[in-house]
Scaffold this motif. Structure first.
Motif, mmCIF file in Angstrom:
data_model
loop_
_atom_site.group_PDB
_atom_site.id
_atom_site.type_symbol
_atom_site.label_atom_id
_atom_site.label_comp_id
_atom_site.label_asym_id
_atom_site.label_seq_id
_atom_site.Cartn_x
_atom_site.Cartn_y
_atom_site.Cartn_z
ATOM 1 N N GLU A 10 -28.489 69.325 -77.467
ATOM 2 C CA GLU A 10 -29.615 68.647 -78.119
ATOM 3 C C GLU A 10 -29.585 67.133 -77.880
ATOM 4 O O GLU A 10 -30.560 66.445 -78.175
ATOM 5 N N LEU A 11 -28.480 66.629 -77.362
ATOM 6 C CA LEU A 11 -28.351 65.199 -77.112
ATOM 7 C C LEU A 11 -29.238 64.796 -75.938
ATOM 8 O O LEU A 11 -29.299 65.500 -74.918
ATOM 9 N N SER A 12 -29.889 63.652 -76.072
ATOM 10 C CA SER A 12 -30.599 63.108 -74.916
ATOM 11 C C SER A 12 -29.567 62.520 -73.963
ATOM 12 O O SER A 12 -28.407 62.280 -74.346
ATOM 13 N N LEU A 13 -29.973 62.271 -72.737
ATOM 14 C CA LEU A 13 -29.049 61.648 -71.793
ATOM 15 C C LEU A 13 -28.608 60.272 -72.289
ATOM 16 O O LEU A 13 -27.443 59.901 -72.160
ATOM 17 N N ASP A 14 -29.530 59.512 -72.882
ATOM 18 C CA ASP A 14 -29.181 58.192 -73.409
ATOM 19 C C ASP A 14 -28.181 58.299 -74.556
ATOM 20 O O ASP A 14 -27.277 57.472 -74.673
ATOM 21 N N GLU A 15 -28.344 59.308 -75.421
ATOM 22 C CA GLU A 15 -27.394 59.496 -76.527
ATOM 23 C C GLU A 15 -26.018 59.875 -75.998
ATOM 24 O O GLU A 15 -25.005 59.313 -76.432
ATOM 25 N N LEU A 16 -25.960 60.804 -75.065
ATOM 26 C CA LEU A 16 -24.685 61.211 -74.477
ATOM 27 C C LEU A 16 -24.014 60.019 -73.809
ATOM 28 O O LEU A 16 -22.812 59.778 -74.001
#
Length: 147
Positions: A10-16
């Motif tokens: 569920e994480l966006s690439l920016d969050e990861l």
């Protein structure tokens, strides 16, 4: 500040990217500790994190049973340096414990914590259940929450 709890997928690439960036910033650079952060546990974990505007400023991961330990686990707790001393670590841990015990219905949580944080973990209801050991050159204990 906004708080988020997400499964890995569920994480966006920016969050990861922000989560990994913060972990490397603190554990590798600040603590001068060379270790393998990407350990294949993130994909099965929940990620609890705080954002201040678009910047991730605090993280931890909640690891399922039988991955790190027989019990549920909490790991990789970090607060970005300028945000320390505001109680964010305690708030994050309380949210993680509440999620594990209430939402997931689990009553035991184990973690490997740095020795200097013993009082912090005991204050959250954990008890020390191991002798001191070195992990990546840093003194640690195992702590257990629950029965």
């Amino acid at each position: 500040m906004d708080c988020f709890l997400k499964k890995f997928n569920e994480l966006s690439l920016d969050e990861l990217y922000g989560i990994i960036k913060l972990r490397l910033e603190v554990f590798v650079v600040e603590q001068d500790c060379v270790y393998q952060d990407l350990d294949d546990k993130d994909q099965v974990s929940y990620h609890l994190f705080l954002k201040d505007n678009d910047e991730i400023i605090a993280v931890l991961r909640i690891i399922p049973e039988n991955v790190s330990f027989d019990e549920m686990a909490i790991g990789r707790l970090i607060v970005k340096k300028p945000y320390r001393g505001r109680g964010l670590s305690k708030m994050m841990m309380e949210k993680a414990i509440e999620f594990i015990t209430s939402d997931l219905g689990k009553d035991r949580i184990r973690l490997s914590g740095q020795a200097y944080l013993t009082d912090f973990y005991i204050g959250l209801g954990f008890r020390k259940v191991s002798d001191e050991y070195l992990e990546d050159g840093i003194k640690h204990f195992e702590f257990l929450y629950g029965a």
